[in-house]
Design a protein around this motif. Structure first.
Motif, PDB file in Angstrom:
ATOM      1  N   VAL A 244       0.854  -1.188   0.000  1.00  0.00           N
ATOM      2  CA  VAL A 244       0.000   0.000   0.000  1.00  0.00           C
ATOM      3  C   VAL A 244       0.884   1.230   0.000  1.00  0.00           C
ATOM      4  N   THR A 245       0.576   2.164  -0.893  1.00  0.00           N
ATOM      5  CA  THR A 245       1.268   3.449  -0.897  1.00  0.00           C
ATOM      6  C   THR A 245       0.238   4.553  -0.711  1.00  0.00           C
TER       7      THR A 245
ATOM      8  N   ASP B 134      -0.541   8.700  -1.360  1.00  0.00           N
ATOM      9  CA  ASP B 134      -0.195   9.957  -2.024  1.00  0.00           C
ATOM     10  C   ASP B 134      -0.619  11.091  -1.095  1.00  0.00           C
TER      11      ASP B 134
ATOM     12  N   GLY C 123      -7.379  -3.475   1.261  1.00  0.00           N
ATOM     13  CA  GLY C 123      -7.873  -2.530   0.272  1.00  0.00           C
ATOM     14  C   GLY C 123      -9.045  -1.678   0.723  1.00  0.00           C
TER      15      GLY C 123
ATOM     16  N   TYR D 179      -8.375   1.999   0.191  1.00  0.00           N
ATOM     17  CA  TYR D 179      -8.476   2.312  -1.231  1.00  0.00           C
ATOM     18  C   TYR D 179      -9.930   2.453  -1.669  1.00  0.00           C
TER      19      TYR D 179
ATOM     20  N   LEU E 287      -8.732   9.146  -3.983  1.00  0.00           N
ATOM     21  CA  LEU E 287      -7.777   8.205  -4.589  1.00  0.00           C
ATOM     22  C   LEU E 287      -6.373   8.363  -4.034  1.00  0.00           C
TER      23      LEU E 287
ATOM     24  N   PHE F 296      -4.910   6.226  -1.827  1.00  0.00           N
ATOM     25  CA  PHE F 296      -4.243   4.943  -1.601  1.00  0.00           C
ATOM     26  C   PHE F 296      -4.122   4.143  -2.885  1.00  0.00           C
ATOM     27  N   GLU F 297      -3.003   3.427  -2.983  1.00  0.00           N
ATOM     28  CA  GLU F 297      -2.799   2.492  -4.084  1.00  0.00           C
ATOM     29  C   GLU F 297      -2.390   1.160  -3.464  1.00  0.00           C
TER      30      GLU F 297
ATOM     31  N   LYS G 140      -1.078  -2.590  -4.408  1.00  0.00           N
ATOM     32  CA  LYS G 140      -0.496  -3.406  -5.474  1.00  0.00           C
ATOM     33  C   LYS G 140       0.007  -4.722  -4.914  1.00  0.00           C
TER      34      LYS G 140
END
Length: 72
Positions: free
Chosen positions: A3-4, A6, A51, A54, A60, A62-63, A65
């Motif tokens: 998780v990243t 922004d 998630g 997210y 938006l 959180f990402e 992957k």
């Protein structure tokens, strides 16, 4: 899962804090460039990659992957 966040997109609504099952998201006491307290993950090792952050975030921030697996 990885998780990243922004930080610059975050407006500090706190919705992510409420839905995190591990309770590791909090609002940083610093401001981003827009003047908002921003969401931060306190202990990323405890993140289960569900998630939910997210899914609920209207900005938006959180990402989530899949992490690459290293064979060998």
């Amino acid at each position: 899962m990885k998780v990243t966040v922004d930080y610059e997109r975050c407006k500090g609504c706190g919705l992510c804090i409420d839905v995190c099952p591990k309770k590791i998201i909090y609002l940083n006491q610093d401001f981003n460039s827009k003047g908002y307290y921003y969401a931060t993950i306190s202990n990323i090792e405890e993140c289960i990659g569900c998630g939910r952050c997210y899914q609920i975030c209207p900005d938006l921030v959180f990402e989530v992957k899949e992490e690459a697996k290293i064979n060998g």
